[in-house]
Design a protein around this motif. Structure first.
Motif, short mmCIF file in Angstrom:
data_model
loop_
_atom_site.label_atom_id
_atom_site.label_comp_id
_atom_site.label_asym_id
_atom_site.label_seq_id
_atom_site.Cartn_x
_atom_site.Cartn_y
_atom_site.Cartn_z
N GLU A 76 -4.45 -100.41 30.77
CA GLU A 76 -5.86 -100.34 31.77
C GLU A 76 -6.98 -99.65 30.88
O GLU A 76 -8.00 -100.12 31.18
CB GLU A 76 -5.29 -99.45 32.85
CG GLU A 76 -4.47 -100.23 33.82
CD GLU A 76 -4.28 -99.24 35.14
OE1 GLU A 76 -4.53 -98.14 35.17
OE2 GLU A 76 -3.58 -99.77 36.12
N GLN A 77 -6.84 -98.79 30.18
CA GLN A 77 -8.05 -98.06 29.66
C GLN A 77 -8.50 -99.14 28.65
O GLN A 77 -9.99 -99.26 28.24
CB GLN A 77 -7.40 -96.85 28.73
CG GLN A 77 -7.30 -95.80 29.58
CD GLN A 77 -8.55 -95.24 30.42
OE1 GLN A 77 -9.49 -95.17 30.05
NE2 GLN A 77 -8.23 -95.09 31.70
N VAL A 78 -7.69 -100.02 27.67
CA VAL A 78 -8.29 -100.79 26.88
C VAL A 78 -9.05 -102.09 27.71
O VAL A 78 -10.10 -102.51 27.43
CB VAL A 78 -7.14 -101.30 26.05
CG1 VAL A 78 -7.83 -102.62 25.01
CG2 VAL A 78 -6.49 -100.42 25.10
N ARG A 79 -8.50 -102.39 28.72
CA ARG A 79 -9.04 -103.53 29.61
C ARG A 79 -10.30 -102.96 30.23
O ARG A 79 -11.33 -103.86 30.32
CB ARG A 79 -7.95 -103.88 30.57
CG ARG A 79 -6.63 -104.60 30.13
CD ARG A 79 -7.07 -105.83 29.42
NE ARG A 79 -5.77 -106.45 28.82
CZ ARG A 79 -5.59 -106.60 27.59
NH1 ARG A 79 -6.61 -106.38 26.57
NH2 ARG A 79 -4.46 -107.21 27.08
N ARG A 80 -10.35 -101.98 30.60
CA ARG A 80 -11.54 -101.14 31.17
C ARG A 80 -12.67 -101.40 30.21
O ARG A 80 -14.13 -101.65 30.46
CB ARG A 80 -11.54 -99.86 31.74
CG ARG A 80 -10.39 -99.89 32.96
CD ARG A 80 -10.37 -98.40 33.55
NE ARG A 80 -9.43 -98.25 34.64
CZ ARG A 80 -9.04 -97.25 35.23
NH1 ARG A 80 -9.09 -96.28 34.46
NH2 ARG A 80 -8.37 -97.40 36.36
N TYR A 81 -12.47 -101.01 29.00
CA TYR A 81 -13.37 -101.05 28.14
C TYR A 81 -13.69 -102.28 27.62
O TYR A 81 -14.99 -102.69 27.64
CB TYR A 81 -12.83 -100.51 26.53
CG TYR A 81 -13.85 -100.78 25.58
CD1 TYR A 81 -14.91 -100.00 25.28
CD2 TYR A 81 -13.78 -101.86 24.77
CE1 TYR A 81 -15.74 -100.10 24.23
CE2 TYR A 81 -14.81 -102.22 23.64
CZ TYR A 81 -15.64 -101.27 23.43
OH TYR A 81 -16.54 -101.41 22.31
N ASN A 82 -12.86 -103.45 27.50
CA ASN A 82 -13.13 -104.95 27.21
C ASN A 82 -14.04 -105.32 28.45
O ASN A 82 -15.03 -105.97 28.03
CB ASN A 82 -11.91 -105.70 27.32
CG ASN A 82 -11.14 -105.56 25.96
OD1 ASN A 82 -11.58 -104.99 25.06
ND2 ASN A 82 -9.92 -105.65 26.05
N TYR A 83 -13.74 -104.91 29.86
CA TYR A 83 -14.59 -105.62 30.81
C TYR A 83 -16.05 -104.89 30.97
O TYR A 83 -17.12 -105.49 31.13
CB TYR A 83 -13.83 -105.39 32.21
CG TYR A 83 -12.85 -106.21 32.42
CD1 TYR A 83 -13.00 -107.57 32.24
CD2 TYR A 83 -11.47 -105.78 32.72
CE1 TYR A 83 -11.87 -108.46 32.60
CE2 TYR A 83 -10.43 -106.48 32.89
CZ TYR A 83 -10.75 -107.69 33.03
OH TYR A 83 -9.64 -108.79 33.18
N ALA A 84 -16.13 -103.47 30.47
CA ALA A 84 -17.59 -103.02 30.54
C ALA A 84 -18.11 -103.21 29.26
O ALA A 84 -19.65 -102.58 29.28
CB ALA A 84 -17.13 -101.39 30.87
N GLY A 85 -17.59 -103.27 28.26
CA GLY A 85 -18.20 -103.27 26.81
C GLY A 85 -18.36 -101.73 26.55
O GLY A 85 -17.75 -100.88 26.56
N THR A 86 -19.33 -101.56 25.71
CA THR A 86 -19.64 -100.13 25.23
C THR A 86 -20.60 -99.43 26.31
O THR A 86 -21.01 -98.12 26.14
CB THR A 86 -20.60 -100.39 24.30
OG1 THR A 86 -21.90 -101.07 24.02
CG2 THR A 86 -19.65 -100.99 22.97
N ALA A 87 -20.80 -99.84 27.61
CA ALA A 87 -21.39 -99.24 28.58
C ALA A 87 -20.78 -98.08 28.92
O ALA A 87 -19.50 -98.16 29.07
CB ALA A 87 -21.69 -100.07 29.84
#
Length: 208
Positions: free
Chosen positions: A197-208
């Motif tokens: 989930e943490q990785v997927r959240r990064y993927n969806y949010a990008g570097t924001a």
């Protein structure tokens, strides 16, 4: 898009759970250790994995003929090598090869020697006498320099709590976790879910 591999899978239930949470790959360890699986068990696990999930075999200084036999028998998609396997050895493997490199002084020269004969590199923490799976982190900023040699997969001490920071520091092709999603030496499905989930959240949010 940062990919996720859950390594050290030892049974079909954990493989299916990892895939259901969104893992891109699962790792089966054939080298000696507490997570080692037999080729029969590995085949059972591989057969349980749904389509489009990469099955990775982890080896340490195994004879290349035996590696190729296991690739065919189990149905491995990728091989991850953590020993002293040479570039010539890597070219003989009948699957995509990820070369494990332990980060230490001179490791970039080691990376350069494999450029063009492997599909990517897994960077792990250097601990004398251990080929990997130590559960210890290294200076993630060092991984940035490695990306010029090929896709970089970050490993070593990653957990659901620190994987986001690791990704933001290195922007790797992928991340690899084993002990960081275990409790008492066994895979913890809640930890696997939270890690992915943490990785997927990064993927969806990008570097924001």
């Amino acid at each position: 898009m940062v990919r996720v591999k859950i390594c050290g899978i030892t049974n079909p239930a954990d493989a299916v759970a990892a895939a259901s949470y969104g893992a891109d790959a699962i790792g089966l360890v054939f080298a000696t250790g507490r997570r080692q699986v037999t080729i029969e068990k590995a085949r059972e696990i591989a057969n349980a994995v749904p389509p489009y999930v990469n099955v990775v075999g982890v080896f340490v200084d195994e004879a290349v003929g035996e590696v190729n036999r296991i690739i065919d028998w189990v149905g491995l998609d990728t091989v991850q090598l953590h020993g002293s396997e040479s570039p010539a050895y890597c070219r003989e493997v009948r699957a995509k090869v990820v070369k494990g490199i332990r980060v230490r002084e001179g490791y970039l020269e080691e990376l350069a020697s494999y450029k063009g004969c492997v599909s990517g590199f897994l960077l792990d923490t250097f601990v004398p006498g251990q080929p990997g799976g130590t559960g210890q982190t290294f200076d993630w900023s060092l991984a940035v320099q490695a990306k010029e040699y090929g896709p970089v997969i970050l490993a070593g001490g990653l957990t659901p709590e620190n994987v986001r920071k690791a990704i933001e520091t290195t922007l790797p092709y992928g991340v690899d976790v084993s002990s960081g999603v275990e409790t008492g030496g066994m895979k913890n499905q809640d930890k696997m879910r939270r890690f992915i989930e943490q990785v997927r959240r990064y993927n969806y949010a990008g570097t924001a």
